[in-house]
Design a protein around this motif. Structure first.
Motif, PDB file in Angstrom:
ATOM      1  N   GLN A   1       1.237   4.087  -2.970  1.00  0.00           N
ATOM      2  CA  GLN A   1       0.993   5.501  -2.672  1.00  0.00           C
ATOM      3  C   GLN A   1       2.202   6.362  -3.032  1.00  0.00           C
ATOM      4  O   GLN A   1       2.061   7.459  -3.582  1.00  0.00           O
ATOM      5  N   GLN A   2       3.393   5.850  -2.735  1.00  0.00           N
ATOM      6  CA  GLN A   2       4.597   6.612  -3.016  1.00  0.00           C
ATOM      7  C   GLN A   2       4.882   6.715  -4.510  1.00  0.00           C
ATOM      8  O   GLN A   2       5.518   7.677  -4.964  1.00  0.00           O
ATOM      9  N   LEU A   3       4.433   5.737  -5.295  1.00  0.00           N
ATOM     10  CA  LEU A   3       4.679   5.754  -6.739  1.00  0.00           C
ATOM     11  C   LEU A   3       3.728   6.673  -7.494  1.00  0.00           C
ATOM     12  O   LEU A   3       4.046   7.112  -8.599  1.00  0.00           O
ATOM     13  N   HIS A   4       2.556   6.914  -6.920  1.00  0.00           N
ATOM     14  CA  HIS A   4       1.542   7.708  -7.629  1.00  0.00           C
ATOM     15  C   HIS A   4       2.103   9.067  -8.082  1.00  0.00           C
ATOM     16  O   HIS A   4       1.958   9.452  -9.240  1.00  0.00           O
ATOM     17  N   LEU A   5       2.701   9.780  -7.162  1.00  0.00           N
ATOM     18  CA  LEU A   5       3.161  11.152  -7.472  1.00  0.00           C
ATOM     19  C   LEU A   5       4.245  11.172  -8.553  1.00  0.00           C
ATOM     20  O   LEU A   5       4.093  11.886  -9.551  1.00  0.00           O
ATOM     21  N   PRO A   6       5.335  10.405  -8.445  1.00  0.00           N
ATOM     22  CA  PRO A   6       6.347  10.463  -9.510  1.00  0.00           C
ATOM     23  C   PRO A   6       5.831   9.983 -10.859  1.00  0.00           C
ATOM     24  O   PRO A   6       6.237  10.525 -11.899  1.00  0.00           O
TER      25      PRO A   6
ATOM     26  N   GLU B   1      -3.776  -2.311  -6.465  1.00  0.00           N
ATOM     27  CA  GLU B   1      -4.458  -1.551  -5.418  1.00  0.00           C
ATOM     28  C   GLU B   1      -5.874  -2.078  -5.203  1.00  0.00           C
ATOM     29  O   GLU B   1      -6.331  -2.241  -4.077  1.00  0.00           O
TER      30      GLU B   1
ATOM     31  N   THR C   1       0.826  -1.207   0.000  1.00  0.00           N
ATOM     32  CA  THR C   1       0.000   0.000   0.000  1.00  0.00           C
ATOM     33  C   THR C   1       0.865   1.263   0.000  1.00  0.00           C
ATOM     34  O   THR C   1       0.631   2.189  -0.782  1.00  0.00           O
ATOM     35  N   VAL C   2       1.868   1.276   0.857  1.00  0.00           N
ATOM     36  CA  VAL C   2       2.762   2.439   0.921  1.00  0.00           C
ATOM     37  C   VAL C   2       3.527   2.589  -0.391  1.00  0.00           C
ATOM     38  O   VAL C   2       3.699   3.704  -0.913  1.00  0.00           O
ATOM     39  N   PHE C   3       3.975   1.457  -0.955  1.00  0.00           N
ATOM     40  CA  PHE C   3       4.720   1.481  -2.209  1.00  0.00           C
ATOM     41  C   PHE C   3       3.880   2.102  -3.321  1.00  0.00           C
ATOM     42  O   PHE C   3       4.346   2.964  -4.079  1.00  0.00           O
TER      43      PHE C   3
END
Length: 368
Positions: free
Chosen positions: A157-162, A206, A153-155
């Motif tokens: 979420q962190q990938l969405h922005l870049p 997701e 989940t964190v992975f």
């Protein structure tokens, strides 16, 4: 004949005793005397209960009373005493002889079950130990699953922005180049498609993770309303293509609206994906009602598949070079349906389209 019977009694391999109505030993064979660790002459006339552990003496008296009153065979586990006072486990088989309704004597067979009890106790201890290990392993697996879900989940979420920034940058670059040479535009388009595929993969994973943790409950769900919501959310895709979406009148079922939306939405998205080369594309939602379940099918006129591949369904069949997709979505569909006792399958012909089916029970039972 009497002498032969006496010999059989004396030489019998099992410890054998004859007791009078009061429980006194009238006769005992060699095996019985050996088990009690005393000479036969010493044992005769003695109450059998005195060779039992104190904790078993009252139980033995009760056993005698039951057998004498009912005239039946009784079996009970008790503890005998060695000469040194140590106890060992025995099984007593007591039978009352009442030839004319009056108690004559008791026949008693004594079986040493020390080894059996030790093995049984060892087995119980092993079983309890294994159960504790299984509980510890189950607890550890739950912890690892929770940790994995958190990491994934964190992975994501962190990938969405870049990834969103990368898509915006590629789009702006492509537009800024305008009528750029053919040497420049194809690599940009390919890179943009690759990023889109990664975003699609992330969305599938997701959704799968959301299904794993979804708290579901049964309620009344109108599938027509579910389909209407799916069509509304798909409008951006429908606007760019010639697509005919039709439907039979869908039933109202018992289920979870989130799970049913997810299943039908994935089926419709799958149909849209594999009708990209069709103009117009046709998608029709079928309904067949059985005695215990509804069959909901999403039929399309897309690329289809060979039925030899049916065991590979609910995984991606087509090359990602031709069609975007990961197969994770159909895995999610299967998992969601199975939680309610539902089933999924597909039928198709190459270049003639496919129908993806959902069998939804009229009385679903939630399964973890």
């Amino acid at each position: 004949m009497q002498q032969q019977g006496r010999l059989l009694f004396s030489e019998a391999p099992a410890p054998y005793l004859l007791l009078n109505a009061q429980g006194l030993i009238q006769d005992i064979n060699f095996a019985g005397a050996s088990l009690l660790g005393r000479n036969r002459e010493v044992l005769l006339g003695k109450h059998f209960g005195q060779f039992l552990a104190s904790t078993s003496q009252r139980s033995f008296d009760h056993l005698l009373s039951q057998a004498s009153q009912q005239g039946l065979s009784y079996r009970s586990e008790m503890q005998l005493l060695h000469l040194d006072g140590t106890e060992f486990e025995v099984l007593l088989d007591l039978n009352a002889e009442k030839p004319a309704g009056e108690l004559q004597r008791f026949r008693l067979i004594v079986t040493d079950i020390t080894a059996y009890k030790a093995a049984y106790t060892h087995l119980l201890n092993d079983t309890e130990s294994h159960q504790r290990q299984l509980q510890a392993q189950s607890s550890r697996i739950r912890e690892l699953n929770q940790e994995l879900e958190h990491v994934v989940t964190v992975f994501i979420q962190q990938l969405h922005l870049p990834l969103t920034r990368a898509m915006n940058f590629l789009g702006r670059t492509r537009r800024a180049l305008g009528n750029a040479s053919d040497e420049v535009k194809p690599p940009l388009l390919n890179t943009e498609q690759a990023v889109q595929q990664v975003i699609a993969l992330m969305a599938s994973i997701e959704r799968y993770m959301r299904v794993r943790s979804m708290r579901i409950r049964l309620r009344t769900v109108n599938l027509n309303s579910v389909l209407s919501e799916i069509r509304k959310n798909a409008q951006p895709l429908l606007a760019e293509r010639q697509i005919q979406i039709t439907s039979d009148v869908l039933p109202t079922v018992q289920g979870d609206p989130q799970a049913l939306y997810l299943i039908l939405d994935e089926y419709v998205a799958n149909a849209l994906k594999f009708t990209k080369e069709k103009n117009p594309a046709r998608i029709h939602i079928l309904v067949r009602e059985g005695e215990s379940e509804y069959h909901i099918g999403v039929e399309d006129n897309g690329t289809g598949f060979h039925m030899r591949q049916r065991n590979q369904l609910f995984g991606r069949l087509h090359s990602s070079k031709a069609y975007e997709g990961t197969g994770v979505g159909l895995v999610t569909v299967r998992r969601s349906a199975q939680r309610f006792g539902g089933r999924v399958w597909a039928e198709g012909k190459v270049n003639q389209g496919a129908t993806f089916w959902l069998a939804w029970p009229k009385s679903p039972v939630l399964r973890e």
